[in-house]
Enzyme design. Structure first.
Site, PDB file in Angstrom:
ATOM      1  N   ASN A  49       0.588 -11.190 -15.615  1.00 28.54           N
ATOM      2  CA  ASN A  49      -0.521 -11.735 -14.413  1.00 28.54           C
ATOM      3  C   ASN A  49      -0.301 -12.896 -15.077  1.00 28.54           C
ATOM      4  O   ASN A  49      -0.844 -14.112 -13.995  1.00 28.54           O
ATOM      5  CB  ASN A  49      -2.099 -11.316 -15.165  1.00 28.54           C
ATOM      6  CG  ASN A  49      -2.174 -11.340 -16.167  1.00 28.54           C
ATOM      7  OD1 ASN A  49      -1.474 -11.434 -17.171  1.00 28.54           O
ATOM      8  ND2 ASN A  49      -3.505 -11.117 -16.704  1.00 28.54           N
TER       9      ASN A  49
ATOM     10  N   GLU B 124      -3.783  -8.798 -27.803  1.00 28.70           N
ATOM     11  CA  GLU B 124      -4.864  -9.403 -26.597  1.00 28.70           C
ATOM     12  C   GLU B 124      -4.491  -8.181 -25.441  1.00 28.70           C
ATOM     13  O   GLU B 124      -3.715  -7.966 -24.596  1.00 28.70           O
ATOM     14  CB  GLU B 124      -4.157 -10.777 -26.189  1.00 28.70           C
ATOM     15  CG  GLU B 124      -3.675 -11.766 -26.900  1.00 28.70           C
ATOM     16  CD  GLU B 124      -5.251 -11.869 -27.582  1.00 28.70           C
ATOM     17  OE1 GLU B 124      -6.094 -11.707 -25.909  1.00 28.70           O
ATOM     18  OE2 GLU B 124      -5.227 -12.705 -28.421  1.00 28.70           O
TER      19      GLU B 124
ATOM     20  N   ARG C 100     -10.142 -17.279 -10.265  1.00 27.56           N
ATOM     21  CA  ARG C 100      -9.031 -18.005 -11.388  1.00 27.56           C
ATOM     22  C   ARG C 100      -7.513 -16.738 -11.403  1.00 27.56           C
ATOM     23  O   ARG C 100      -8.400 -15.516 -11.349  1.00 27.56           O
ATOM     24  CB  ARG C 100      -8.784 -17.743 -12.594  1.00 27.56           C
ATOM     25  CG  ARG C 100      -7.914 -18.645 -14.046  1.00 27.56           C
ATOM     26  CD  ARG C 100      -8.608 -19.364 -14.504  1.00 27.56           C
ATOM     27  NE  ARG C 100      -7.358 -19.526 -15.343  1.00 27.56           N
ATOM     28  CZ  ARG C 100      -7.198 -18.505 -16.655  1.00 27.56           C
ATOM     29  NH1 ARG C 100      -7.889 -18.235 -17.080  1.00 27.56           N
ATOM     30  NH2 ARG C 100      -6.389 -19.134 -17.693  1.00 27.56           N
TER      31      ARG C 100
ATOM     32  N   CYS D 122      -7.490 -10.840 -17.615  1.00 25.75           N
ATOM     33  CA  CYS D 122      -7.995 -10.139 -18.126  1.00 25.75           C
ATOM     34  C   CYS D 122      -9.600 -10.996 -18.387  1.00 25.75           C
ATOM     35  O   CYS D 122     -10.245 -10.697 -18.071  1.00 25.75           O
ATOM     36  CB  CYS D 122      -7.124 -10.625 -19.546  1.00 25.75           C
ATOM     37  SG  CYS D 122      -6.736 -12.247 -20.149  1.00 25.75           S
TER      38      CYS D 122
ATOM     39  N   GLU E 143      -4.735 -15.849 -30.152  1.00 25.55           N
ATOM     40  CA  GLU E 143      -3.911 -17.000 -29.701  1.00 25.55           C
ATOM     41  C   GLU E 143      -5.068 -17.734 -30.239  1.00 25.55           C
ATOM     42  O   GLU E 143      -5.861 -18.088 -29.432  1.00 25.55           O
ATOM     43  CB  GLU E 143      -3.450 -16.221 -28.370  1.00 25.55           C
ATOM     44  CG  GLU E 143      -2.589 -14.714 -28.835  1.00 25.55           C
ATOM     45  CD  GLU E 143      -1.540 -14.751 -27.876  1.00 25.55           C
ATOM     46  OE1 GLU E 143      -2.253 -14.128 -26.730  1.00 25.55           O
ATOM     47  OE2 GLU E 143      -0.573 -13.786 -28.062  1.00 25.55           O
TER      48      GLU E 143
HETATM   49  P1  NAD Z   1       0.983  -3.504 -18.806  1.00 23.26           P
HETATM   50  O1  NAD Z   1      -0.024  -2.916 -19.936  1.00 23.26           O
HETATM   51  O2  NAD Z   1       1.081  -2.647 -18.328  1.00 23.26           O
HETATM   52  O3  NAD Z   1       1.860  -4.125 -19.195  1.00 23.26           O
HETATM   53  C1  NAD Z   1       1.920  -6.075 -20.153  1.00 23.26           C
HETATM   54  C2  NAD Z   1       3.549  -5.268 -20.977  1.00 23.26           C
HETATM   55  O4  NAD Z   1       3.907  -4.542 -21.491  1.00 23.26           O
HETATM   56  C3  NAD Z   1       4.601  -5.590 -19.830  1.00 23.26           C
HETATM   57  O5  NAD Z   1       5.602  -6.419 -20.364  1.00 23.26           O
HETATM   58  C4  NAD Z   1       5.163  -4.488 -19.705  1.00 23.26           C
HETATM   59  O6  NAD Z   1       6.514  -4.125 -18.722  1.00 23.26           O
HETATM   60  C5  NAD Z   1       5.105  -4.074 -21.022  1.00 23.26           C
HETATM   61  N1  NAD Z   1       4.978  -2.483 -21.097  1.00 23.26           N
HETATM   62  C6  NAD Z   1       4.488  -1.680 -20.121  1.00 23.26           C
HETATM   63  N2  NAD Z   1       4.869  -0.005 -21.379  1.00 23.26           N
HETATM   64  C7  NAD Z   1       5.287  -0.210 -21.920  1.00 23.26           C
HETATM   65  C8  NAD Z   1       5.628   0.709 -23.046  1.00 23.26           C
HETATM   66  N3  NAD Z   1       5.026   1.717 -22.309  1.00 23.26           N
HETATM   67  N4  NAD Z   1       6.283  -0.036 -24.657  1.00 23.26           N
HETATM   68  C9  NAD Z   1       6.448  -1.662 -23.985  1.00 23.26           C
HETATM   69  N5  NAD Z   1       5.531  -2.055 -23.426  1.00 23.26           N
HETATM   70  C10 NAD Z   1       5.559  -1.608 -22.217  1.00 23.26           C
HETATM   71  O7  NAD Z   1       0.002  -4.528 -18.872  1.00 23.26           O
HETATM   72  P2  NAD Z   1       0.794  -5.520 -17.200  1.00 23.26           P
HETATM   73  O8  NAD Z   1       0.025  -4.829 -15.696  1.00 23.26           O
HETATM   74  O9  NAD Z   1       1.680  -6.049 -16.892  1.00 23.26           O
HETATM   75  O10 NAD Z   1      -0.811  -6.841 -17.627  1.00 23.26           O
HETATM   76  C11 NAD Z   1      -1.904  -6.471 -16.833  1.00 23.26           C
HETATM   77  C12 NAD Z   1      -3.523  -6.756 -18.293  1.00 23.26           C
HETATM   78  O11 NAD Z   1      -3.039  -7.006 -18.875  1.00 23.26           O
HETATM   79  C13 NAD Z   1      -4.381  -6.236 -17.839  1.00 23.26           C
HETATM   80  O12 NAD Z   1      -4.803  -5.287 -18.631  1.00 23.26           O
HETATM   81  C14 NAD Z   1      -5.082  -7.337 -18.853  1.00 23.26           C
HETATM   82  O13 NAD Z   1      -6.357  -7.647 -18.884  1.00 23.26           O
HETATM   83  C15 NAD Z   1      -4.031  -7.557 -19.656  1.00 23.26           C
HETATM   84  N6  NAD Z   1      -4.056  -9.124 -20.120  1.00 23.26           N
HETATM   85  C16 NAD Z   1      -4.699  -9.615 -21.554  1.00 23.26           C
HETATM   86  C17 NAD Z   1      -4.575 -10.944 -21.635  1.00 23.26           C
HETATM   87  C18 NAD Z   1      -5.398 -11.110 -22.341  1.00 23.26           C
HETATM   88  O14 NAD Z   1      -4.967 -12.247 -23.335  1.00 23.26           O
HETATM   89  N7  NAD Z   1      -6.062 -10.808 -23.582  1.00 23.26           N
HETATM   90  C19 NAD Z   1      -4.029 -11.645 -20.905  1.00 23.26           C
HETATM   91  C20 NAD Z   1      -2.844 -11.023 -19.668  1.00 23.26           C
HETATM   92  C21 NAD Z   1      -3.700  -9.745 -19.497  1.00 23.26           C
END
Ligand code: NAD
Length: 475
Positions: free
Chosen positions: A149, A248, A276, A282, A456
């Site tokens: 994202n 995060e 945004r 998130c 962070e």
């Molecule tokens: P996701 O958890 O599906 O993936 C995040 C990352 O993990 C990607 O690089 C993905 O390829 C990898 N991944 C997926 N499965 C994995 C596994 N089994 N082992 C290792 N790596 C793996 O999340 P997303 O859909 O890419 O992003 C959206 C999520 O991220 C939302 O829940 C959002 O709230 C969160 N987010 C949090 C923050 C924060 O700072 N707290 C910031 C941005 C996004």
């Protein structure tokens, strides 16, 4: 445009020769094919990061600082090209892409400034017998896993402090958005980062690839940004070798509007907190709790603003809301909306997918949402604002805290005492008080409860990559 793996300072194909397609979410068409790294490639990246670690950790902080500063300047000078690339692979409107790139580059500038501030302490032991000397040393080889994202900012928010601290890294970007991440790695290379200090391994097989790195004894840290679900899996994996983790994770931000708030400011703030990045953040306001006397008026004004957004491909200059990341995201958002409507909510605007190709969703405001609705419990991750009326401050705080998440909360009120009182009562790592945007490279970003561990940004972000070492010294 770089499309290979970056290992030991070189662009290399995957050892298996495999590649995967990156899609344009506005059309569903293929825009590039990227090397699909496997376990062997990930271990080669760990080899490179491990070999580069001693020299990088010993590099003068000022030198590390100046490399990060050059990366900031290069990234800033390339904002327009990077924004187009990001908009193409992620779908976000150019205005959002530019905003993210400014934010992302600022992490390099901030951590260029922090690189020279990894300070320790010297105190006298209470017994008077010795000194307590505390120095800070780099944690070591760090695996960085980022979501789609914010493909630039989530990478720089990790690479910046890691390099400032003297750590070397392997970046595993999200499969939907590897191109922006690789472009940033290219910038690091041009900025003078020595070979092996930054490595990048895009992959379709995140599970085995990340797991192999976490089980390699040379890897000492995992910094993950993504969903709580995947974060929990990785925390279990990290437990096997007690790897240092920063997490995060997901959010479910409440947005509280009290009747004494400046309603124009609250609607402006709501548009930022909700829209945004098209709602794919998130930090996105997920639940709007509005004091009963102003709930109808707030909903009316919010629906008017949401309904006026120009929806279109992110790369078109006047687009304000681009498509969601993929078809599954649209299905998820629509199923939450339809189930809320089925439970008695009303769509003040939107409430359905538009009739056009690509992964779009109509900007939507739902009123009269029952407190038990799934849309109030799950991260929506799309342009949908559910509104619920509340009667008292205590009720507002109780509703806001009734979630397993605790990333950020927003409050709009004209009463500063109330604003601070409620800020203290909210279970969240961050609060936006009369402000719809909290993200700032100079501030500690992070959550409590199931939204994460560690921070962070700010000085705290540097400390996440440093281990204190205590020396009991007698002289
Ligand atoms: P996701 O958890 O599906 O993936 C995040 C990352 O993990 C990607 O690089 C993905 O390829 C990898 N991944 C997926 N499965 C994995 C596994 N089994 N082992 C290792 N790596 C793996 O999340 P997303 O859909 O890419 O992003 C959206 C999520 O991220 C939302 O829940 C959002 O709230 C969160 N987010 C949090 C923050 C924060 O700072 N707290 C910031 C941005 C996004």
């Amino acid at each position: 445009m770089e499309t290979e793996l970056f290992v030991g300072g070189k662009w290399v194909p995957a050892s298996s020769g495999a590649r995967f397609d990156v899609l344009d979410p506005a059309t569903g068409g293929v825009i590039a094919s990227v090397a699909d790294g496997g376990v062997e490639d990930a271990i080669a990246a760990v080899d490179a990061a491990s070999d580069a670690l001693p020299a990088w950790a010993a590099t003068a902080p000022r030198v590390r600082s100046e490399i990060l500063r050059r990366a900031f300047e290069l990234m800033t000078s390339r904002t327009d090209d990077l924004a187009k690339l990001m908009s193409q692979e992620n779908g976000k409107a150019l205005v959002d892409a530019r905003g993210e790139l400014t934010y992302a580059a600022e992490f390099f500038r901030w951590y260029a400034e922090e690189a020279v501030r990894a300070d320790g302490t010297v105190t006298t032991a209470p017994s008077g017998a010795n000194r307590i000397v505390v120095i800070r040393q780099p944690v070591g080889v760090s695996v960085l896993v980022t979501p789609w994202n914010f493909p630039a900012a989530m990478a720089t928010r990790k690479i910046g402090p890691a390099l400032a601290a003297g750590c070397t890294v392997v970046l595993k970007p999200a499969r939907d958005t590897p191109l922006t991440a690789l472009a940033i790695v290219e910038i690091m290379d041009e900025a003078g980062v020595p070979a092996g200090v930054v490595n990048a391994v895009p992959t379709l097989r995140s599970g085995p690839v990340v797991s192999a790195m976490l089980h390699d004894p040379r890897v000492r840290k995992l910094s993950f940004t993504g969903s709580t679900e995947v974060g929990q899996v990785l925390l279990r994996e990290a437990a096997d070798r007690v790897v240092n983790t920063s997490m995060e994770l997901g959010g479910n931000a409440p947005f509280l509007v009290f009747a004494d708030a400046d309603l124009d400011a609250a609607v402006d703030g709501a548009m930022v907190a909700k829209m945004r990045n098209g709602g794919e953040a998130c930090t996105a306001a997920n639940r709007f709790y509005v004091e009963a006397p102003v709930a109808a008026e707030f909903s009316r004004r919010l629906a008017e603003r949401m309904g006026a957004l120009r929806v279109g491909p992110g790369v078109e200059p006047d687009t304000e809301l681009g498509p969601l990341i993929n078809a599954a995201a649209v299905d998820k958002v629509d199923s939450l909306v339809q189930s809320a409507l089925g439970e008695g909510a009303t769509a003040a605007v939107g409430g359905h997918r538009p009739a056009r190709p690509g992964f779009f969703y109509q900007p939507t405001v739902l009123t009269g949402v029952p407190p038990t609705a799934a849309i109030l419990r799950e991260e929506i991750f799309g342009p949908v604002a559910p509104v619920v009326a509340f009667q008292t401050e205590d009720e507002a705080v109780r509703l806001a805290n009734d979630t397993d998440f605790g990333l950020v909360s927003y409050i709009y009120t004209g009463d500063l005492a109330r604003g601070l009182r409620v800020s203290e009562a909210l279970e969240a790592g961050m609060v936006g008080l009369n402000r719809g945007l909290v993200s700032d490279p100079a501030a500690p970003f992070g959550g409590v409860k199931q939204s994460g561990l560690g921070r962070e940004g700010g000085h705290h972000g540097l400390l996440d990559y440093l281990e204190p070492k205590y020396i009991a010294a007698q002289w």
